[in-house]
Write an enzyme that holds these catalytic residues in place. Structure first.
Site, PDB file in Angstrom:
ATOM      1  N   GLY A 132      35.255  35.930  41.654  1.00  0.00           N
ATOM      2  CA  GLY A 132      35.357  36.472  42.999  1.00  0.00           C
ATOM      3  C   GLY A 132      34.144  37.343  43.273  1.00  0.00           C
ATOM      4  N   GLY A 182      35.601  43.638  44.570  1.00  0.00           N
ATOM      5  CA  GLY A 182      34.664  43.007  43.647  1.00  0.00           C
ATOM      6  C   GLY A 182      33.230  43.215  44.074  1.00  0.00           C
ATOM      7  CE1 TYR A 210      49.534  40.063  43.484  1.00  0.00           C
ATOM      8  CE2 TYR A 210      50.742  42.133  43.646  1.00  0.00           C
ATOM      9  CZ  TYR A 210      49.545  41.442  43.580  1.00  0.00           C
ATOM     10  OH  TYR A 210      48.348  42.126  43.610  1.00  0.00           O
ATOM     11  CE  LYS A 228      46.900  42.038  40.033  1.00  0.00           C
ATOM     12  NZ  LYS A 228      45.503  41.622  40.335  1.00  0.00           N
ATOM     13  N   GLY A 250      35.038  42.704  49.443  1.00  0.00           N
ATOM     14  CA  GLY A 250      36.072  43.609  48.967  1.00  0.00           C
ATOM     15  C   GLY A 250      35.712  44.422  47.736  1.00  0.00           C
TER      16      GLY A 250
END
Length: 296
Positions: free
Chosen positions: A30, A36, A181, A185, A34
């Site tokens: 990525g 990253g 989710y 994560k 944002g």
């Protein structure tokens, strides 16, 4: 630039670096926008080499930035950049990114597992394609990029895997709120836990980093009501500064010989680096009005 990148450029931030990433090579999944991109830009200001592998090769109709515009921003900040269009779910793309980083810059010092998909739907509402997407990007993608980069990391004198994932908080409410989710994560976080133990004698640090509050990103701004939501967020520069502190070996007070196996929050890291006033990272909301992030 994202809105938070623009904001950070216009104000003084409290973090004062005690180390540098100059000359180090960072491979990031990525990163075209944002958090990253903010982390990569902070590293570029030191003169780091950054390889960004992301799917966005063409402009997105709603989200600003591609791997190529990100590379331009990184080079303008003072780093060297190698933009690669690729999907972290594709074994060949990930292998090619690792090979390209080694060929272009001679090795890999840091892997940043930044790519992630999110869907907060409850179990009866989640589409299984979205479930599979989160498992493939978040869990498998983190495992795969880390795995394929290991031979190069073992040759580095400053090897580090940094994953943007939360502490393994087993309070049942987090599984009950958005099980699909949470599993995705926590799979990223389990990769940190396992690799830190597996690599503890190989000189490779493995850590996770997570924000204490909501972070302003283009993805959130494009959600219904997003423009209002982010007013109670911090800019992505707080995560960029925290990642920089972790990757440059700031004294985080854990007392261990090697800085590995930790689940840091941005505030924890920056406090250890000497930051006491976090207001400059806010978009204007009072500290007590900021929206806390999940899993904490």
């Amino acid at each position: 630039m994202t809105s938070s990148n623009v904001a950070s450029a216009s104000r003084a931030l409290p973090y004062r670096a005690r180390g540098s990433l100059k000359g180090r090579t960072i491979l990031m999944s990525g990163g075209s926008r944002g958090i990253g991109l903010a982390i990569a830009t902070r590293a570029a200001r030191d003169g780091a080499n950054i390889v960004i592998m992301a799917k966005t090769g063409e402009p997105h109709p709603k989200l600003q930035g591609t791997v190529f515009t990100a590379a331009e921003q990184l080079e303008a900040a003072g780093g060297q950049a190698l933009p690669l269009v690729g999907d972290v779910r594709n074994d060949g793309d990930v292998a090619a990114a690792v090979a390209a980083a080694v060929e272009r810059f001679g090795g890999i010092d840091v892997v940043v597992n930044n790519a992630s998909a999110i869907d907060l739907s409850r179990t009866d509402a989640i589409d299984m394609k979205r479930y599979d997407l989160m498992q493939d990007i978040n869990v498998r993608g983190t495992f795969l990029l880390s795995k394929l980069a290991l031979p190069a990391l073992r040759k580095s004198g400053n090897a580090h895997i940094l994953t943007l994932s939360p502490p393994l908080n087993l309070d049942p409410k987090w599984a009950g709120m958005h099980l699909a989710y949470t599993m995705a994560k926590y799979g990223m976080s389990l990769t940190t836990l396992g690799l830190a133990e597996e690599l503890k004698n190989d000189g490779v640090s493995v850590n996770s980093l997570w924000p204490c509050t909501l972070i302003d990103t283009a993805a959130i701004r494009n959600m219904p009501g997003g423009a209002q939501i982010v007013q109670a967020a911090r800019g992505s520069d707080i995560m960029a500064d925290a990642a920089h502190a972790v990757l440059t070996g700031a004294n985080l007070g854990n007392g261990s010989a090697i800085n590995t196996g930790n689940f840091y929050t941005d505030e924890e890291v920056l406090r250890a680096a000497g930051v006491s006033d976090f207001r400059p990272y806010s978009l204007g909301a009072a500290e007590e009005k900021l929206v806390p992030d999940i899993f904490l």
